[in-house]
Design an enzyme around this catalytic site. Sequence first.
Site, PDB file in Angstrom:
ATOM      1  CG  ASN A  11      -4.213  -6.093  -2.997  1.00 48.07           C
ATOM      2  OD1 ASN A  11      -3.847  -6.214  -4.165  1.00 48.07           O
ATOM      3  ND2 ASN A  11      -4.738  -7.085  -2.316  1.00 48.07           N
ATOM      4  CB  SER A  60      12.603  -5.359   2.668  1.00 44.20           C
ATOM      5  OG  SER A  60      12.087  -6.638   2.907  1.00 44.20           O
ATOM      6  CG  HIS A  63      -2.126  -2.832  13.281  1.00 50.72           C
ATOM      7  ND1 HIS A  63      -2.278  -2.017  12.204  1.00 50.72           N
ATOM      8  CD2 HIS A  63      -3.311  -3.436  13.481  1.00 50.72           C
ATOM      9  CE1 HIS A  63      -3.512  -2.136  11.754  1.00 50.72           C
ATOM     10  NE2 HIS A  63      -4.175  -2.971  12.500  1.00 50.72           N
ATOM     11  NE  ARG A  75       6.264 -13.139   0.520  1.00 49.97           N
ATOM     12  CZ  ARG A  75       6.589 -12.419   1.574  1.00 49.97           C
ATOM     13  NH1 ARG A  75       7.073 -13.001   2.648  1.00 49.97           N
ATOM     14  NH2 ARG A  75       6.436 -11.118   1.544  1.00 49.97           N
TER      15      ARG A  75
END
Length: 602
Positions: free
Chosen positions: A303, A547, A8, A446
């Site tokens: 994390n 972002s 990935h 979020r």
Amino acid sequence: MGISAFYHDSAACVLRDGEIVAAAQEERFTRTKGDASFPKHAVQYCLNAAGITPAHLAYVGFYDKPLLKFERILETYLGVAPRAFPQFRLAGPVWMKEKLFLEGELRRALGYDGAMLYAEHHESHAASAFFPSPFPEAAILTVDGVGEWATAAFGVGRSNDLELLKELHWPDSLGLLYSAFTYYTGFKVNSGEYKVMGLAPYGDPKFVDVIYRELVDIREDGSFTLNQEYFDYLTGLTMTNGAFARLFGGPPRVPESQLTQREMDLAKSIQVVCEDIMLRMARTVHRETGMENLCLAGGVALNCVANGRILREGPFKRIWIQPAAGDAGGALGVAQLIWHRYCKQPRTVRPGQDGMHGAYLGPEFSPQEIAAYLGSQGAAYERVERDCLLRRVAELLAQEKVVGWFDGRMEFGPRALGARSILGDPRSPRMQAQMNLKIKFREGFRPFAPSVLRERAGDYFELDCDSPYMLLVAPVKQERQIPMTEAQRRLWGIDQLNVVRSDIPAVTHIDYSARIQTVTRDTNPNYYDLIREFERLTGCPVLVNTSFNVRGEPIVCTPADAYRCFMRTHIDYLVLGPFLLDKTQQPEWQESGDWRREFQLD
Ligand SMILES: [Fe+2]
């Protein structure tokens, strides 16, 4: 040149005399999130940035060993057959075609016939963590889903070499355990882990006992065994199975369906377990290496809540985390491994400064290129002299306008750091909801992250060190916190997010934490000076930095990507290098195709 591909987040990186010249992820060019195909655009970009052709490359390195990985897949299949058949059928042909006969394919795609070297997956992660770090020597810890066999490793880096001492092996994997809960709570594996971490503070750690009783047999040193009766990633096409669902009282959440307290409690529980395991691992690494500094990489090193705890509660004096901690960073790691270990070239350590150039390693566009694109779109724009531009943008931000900020070289790694960012006023109690729902089209729960001037970080957060890559979470300073009233405490889930909890509410999560980016003038003078200007105007040296993309889309790369995102969302102003664009002045945007469906938006 280092290459990471076929798993990935493919990427390429090129070094000249050991210095990182360029690095980029393929997804940014193809606009397919986490693109795993051969990174031909990223390769081409790196060659262009270095001003060379493939014939000039001294070595090409690949970030893992495909044969070893194939051996794992084969043995897993044979070991648990016939249950393994569905997955083997799916993975097999892809491996046969692309992955096993990798070298020929790589050479053909690159047009390269020179030396080709392979590093082990965790060696690449470890190299990406240590070599660019600001430490002459350090302990190294890498934790991810899985490479060939290793799922975590630790070792020591000294001067221009490193050695991995111990590994934890498949199928005992902290990354995969976390991904299993990501899947079970209805998020996308490999990219939804961030959402689970963001959801955790809404929940109670109700399931921690069950996880330790049934799923994870943990040892004091942080190593563990996973009870495979509950997982399906060895044999099936999903992460968890029926036994897992019975243990946690129901089937996985259907993606996009309403979040309930249960998902929040599950998120909190796995987050607590993850932090616990990471802390134990860090203590073991410290005990066995005796080092003061720790370097981290591997997907789990993204994390940042766990990283913050390792910094505050762990035994190391300093920690440094590779910004491209996931597999994209393996491209950088293997290239540096070749330079330092294989070519035995010395490593220069600049005290207090890492070798990542702020992670601004991607494409940049000249004012002429930007103007040519804007002209082709009939866009309305104005060229503004630098100081005036910074002042005007700071004023717009202080008026609660949302600004798309596109400046200089694109970031390498998953975080936007002030080159491809959307900015807002952190003092505004409305900003969080507005940016989540009207601009990012994403889940309202979020939190957003703050960019803060490095020298003012200690005035706002319980953090007294560099966090240039937004990979450390720390509490907002106690004196800035606004305690919740009894009534507010009784609010459920996302309603709590709208409670003003500090004087920078847009970047304060419901547990009073913040995911911090410290900004210094030497790595990004324009961004630093913009925040300075905002501080001069408002007294606040902090901006909301998220972002530059919408949900489901990779971060923008080109002026065209940025303008498209600007026009599709409620971003009020756009800065493209020296140009300022006002949304109200733009011609009507013609959408080609159903982009909302394309990105699976609500
Ligand atoms: Fe990895």
